[in-house]
Design a protein around this motif. Structure first.
Motif, PDB file in Angstrom:
ATOM      1  N   HIS B  91       0.424  -1.125  -0.103  1.00 20.93           N
ATOM      2  CA  HIS B  91       0.425   0.021  -0.494  1.00 20.93           C
ATOM      3  C   HIS B  91       0.626   1.321  -0.068  1.00 20.93           C
ATOM      4  O   HIS B  91       0.262   2.151   0.359  1.00 20.93           O
ATOM      5  N   LEU B  93       1.281   3.417  -1.908  1.00 17.19           N
ATOM      6  CA  LEU B  93       0.402   5.107  -2.853  1.00 17.19           C
ATOM      7  C   LEU B  93      -0.452   5.850  -1.870  1.00 17.19           C
ATOM      8  O   LEU B  93      -1.432   4.493  -1.897  1.00 17.19           O
ATOM      9  N   GLN B  94      -1.329   6.832  -2.134  1.00 19.75           N
ATOM     10  CA  GLN B  94      -2.524   6.811  -1.766  1.00 19.75           C
ATOM     11  C   GLN B  94      -2.904   7.584  -3.189  1.00 19.75           C
ATOM     12  O   GLN B  94      -3.511   6.595  -3.661  1.00 19.75           O
ATOM     13  N   CYS B  95      -2.504   8.998  -3.590  1.00 15.61           N
ATOM     14  CA  CYS B  95      -3.407   9.331  -4.300  1.00 15.61           C
ATOM     15  C   CYS B  95      -2.419   9.009  -6.020  1.00 15.61           C
ATOM     16  O   CYS B  95      -3.428   8.973  -6.921  1.00 15.61           O
ATOM     17  N   THR B  99       3.423   8.311  -8.204  1.00 13.80           N
ATOM     18  CA  THR B  99       4.363   7.181  -8.124  1.00 13.80           C
ATOM     19  C   THR B  99       4.911   5.940  -9.054  1.00 13.80           C
ATOM     20  O   THR B  99       5.475   5.730  -8.653  1.00 13.80           O
ATOM     21  N   CYS B 130       6.529  12.838  -2.315  1.00 11.78           N
ATOM     22  CA  CYS B 130       5.275  12.356  -2.301  1.00 11.78           C
ATOM     23  C   CYS B 130       4.217  13.301  -0.877  1.00 11.78           C
ATOM     24  O   CYS B 130       4.435  12.819   0.206  1.00 11.78           O
ATOM     25  N   CYS B 132       1.372  12.869  -0.151  1.00 10.80           N
ATOM     26  CA  CYS B 132       0.684  12.283   0.783  1.00 10.80           C
ATOM     27  C   CYS B 132       1.665  11.947   2.451  1.00 10.80           C
ATOM     28  O   CYS B 132       0.694  11.210   2.806  1.00 10.80           O
ATOM     29  N   GLY B 134       3.016   9.436   2.626  1.00 10.09           N
ATOM     30  CA  GLY B 134       3.144   7.986   2.714  1.00 10.09           C
ATOM     31  C   GLY B 134       4.615   7.110   2.194  1.00 10.09           C
ATOM     32  O   GLY B 134       4.369   6.347   2.046  1.00 10.09           O
ATOM     33  N   ASN B 137       5.629   2.964   3.733  1.00 13.32           N
ATOM     34  CA  ASN B 137       4.886   1.985   3.166  1.00 13.32           C
ATOM     35  C   ASN B 137       5.846   2.180   1.226  1.00 13.32           C
ATOM     36  O   ASN B 137       6.400   1.171   1.530  1.00 13.32           O
TER      37      ASN B 137
END
Lengths: 250, 149
Positions: B91, B93-95, B99, B130, B132, B134, B137
């Motif tokens: 997981h 990546l969020q938006c 990526t 990033c 977000c 993240g 992760n």
């Protein structure tokens, strides 16, 4: 954010590149492009001509010369960082390269380009100044070696003439005490202030219009750094004093 | 220039950035454009196998070179590339905006350090932002991808 129009030239020899630089009005040399292309994108630089030297063969060597190591104009920073010759004879250079931007940028950016660009906040100009290296320039009249002490003239301004190409830089062999410290708000950013040690010599960056040498015992004497959103002049001087102490205590 | 193994014509205007050429002419919109001055890392592609910023390269400079974008990373449309799979599983990546750049930067990192230390991972992804945040992760995904090799 797109570059303004320019005419693109891709010479295939250094002689052709120098001929183009002598002939064209308002031309800029493009090597790695990691400093120039952002300036083009921002339209802070709008040259009429771009002379891309990436197609010139045999300009990417790192070799021993005159008791030191020469790095040619198309040597990428990541290759210089891995060079066994530099690690053996001029370990300060690969060590300093770790601090230059990020790996992905270093895959493209060149050692010579970073020095010729003469950014006062960049690491490599201060490194060549601390080591007392030189820049080899090829012009219509032939080659000349410009000592680092007289190479940096001002912000983004070097002693290179408009019709000269920096074909290589030379670092004298030096394996004595050395190091580089810098402070930036985020990893990989241009430093608010930085110090380079090569033996008893100290060079500072990010605190004057050019990299400057200083007395390790009194590194901020006569120093008048500028202020910006990231740091006041006083904070910059504090950083210089603290980092110099650290570097010379080691 | 060869893009994902396919010979491709160069743009007429030399000021076209590689990032724009990939997105606008070749419609390879997996290459994302964030800052356009080399800071965010979203536009990272592979040039002859090494990660570079496509916003800091003129498309004409890729003449006679191999460009790999995120679309060309997986061997076929059936399976993800192991790094993509690791991002999926961890997981990472969020938006998803950053990526493609992260995946290609990690490709370069793992090619150079197949079994990276924590410090090498940190250094290897430090040129990519990033928003977000993240990163934990993403670091996990790098370890997962390294283990899967």
């Amino acid at each position: 954010m797109k570059p303004a129009p320019f005419e693109y030239h891709a010479p295939t020899s250094v002689d052709e590149a120098v001929r183009l630089l002598g002939m064209l009005e308002d031309a800029k040399v493009l090597a790695g492009g990691q400093s120039l292309v952002p300036l083009l994108n921002f339209r802070l630089a709008r040259p009429a001509h771009v002379v891309d030297i990436n197609g010139i063969p045999a300009l990417d060597r790192i070799y021993e010369r005159d008791g030191g190591v020469a790095v040619q104009a198309l040597v990428r920073q990541s290759d210089a960082q891995r060079s066994e010759l530099l690690q053996k004879l001029c370990p300060l250079v690969p060590e300093a390269l770790k601090h230059v931007a990020h790996q992905v940028i270093r895959n493209r950016g060149t050692v010579v380009g970073s020095i010729a660009h003469a950014d006062p906040a960049a690491e490599l100009p201060a490194v060549i100044l601390a080591l007392q290296g030189s820049v080899r320039a090829l012009g219509p009249g032939g080659t000349r070696d410009i000592p680092a002490e007289s190479f940096f003239m001002g912000v983004l301004e070097s002693a290179l003439a408009p019709d000269e190409l920096a074909v290589e830089v030379w670092f004298p062999a030096f394996t004595g005490p050395h190091g580089l410290r810098e402070e930036s708000r985020r990893h990989g950013d241009y430093a608010m202030a930085g110090v380079v040690r090569a033996g008893d010599r100290l060079a500072l960056f990010g605190v004057a219009p050019t990299p400057v040498t200083a007395d390790p015992n009194e590194p901020t004497r006569d120093l008048q750094p500028s202020a910006d959103l990231e740091a006041t002049p006083g904070f910059r001087k504090h950083l210089i004093t603290a980092m110099t102490r650290e570097l010379f205590a080691a | 220039m060869r893009v994902n193994g396919i010979a491709s014509p160069l743009p007429e205007d030399p000021r076209t950035l590689l990032s724009d050429h990939l997105r606008h002419q070749l419609r390879l919109t997996g290459t994302h454009v964030g800052c356009e001055h080399g800071v965010c890392g979203c536009c990272t592609v592979l040039l002859d196998g090494k990660p570079v910023r496509s916003c800091l390269l003129l498309a004409v400079q890729a003449a006679d070179h191999d460009v790999t974008t995120i679309e060309g990373l997986a061997p076929d449309t059936a399976a993800l590339h192991p790094i993509q799979q690791a991002f999926h599983e961890a997981h990472a990546l969020q938006c998803g905006f950053c990526t493609p750049g992260f995946v290609l930067a990690v490709k370069g990192l793992l090619d150079e350090h197949p079994d990276p230390t924590d410090e090498q991972i940190q250094e290897g992804i430090s040129g990519n932002l990033c928003r977000c945040t993240g990163y934990a992760n993403i670091r996990k995904a790098v370890r997962l991808a390294a283990a899967a090799r």
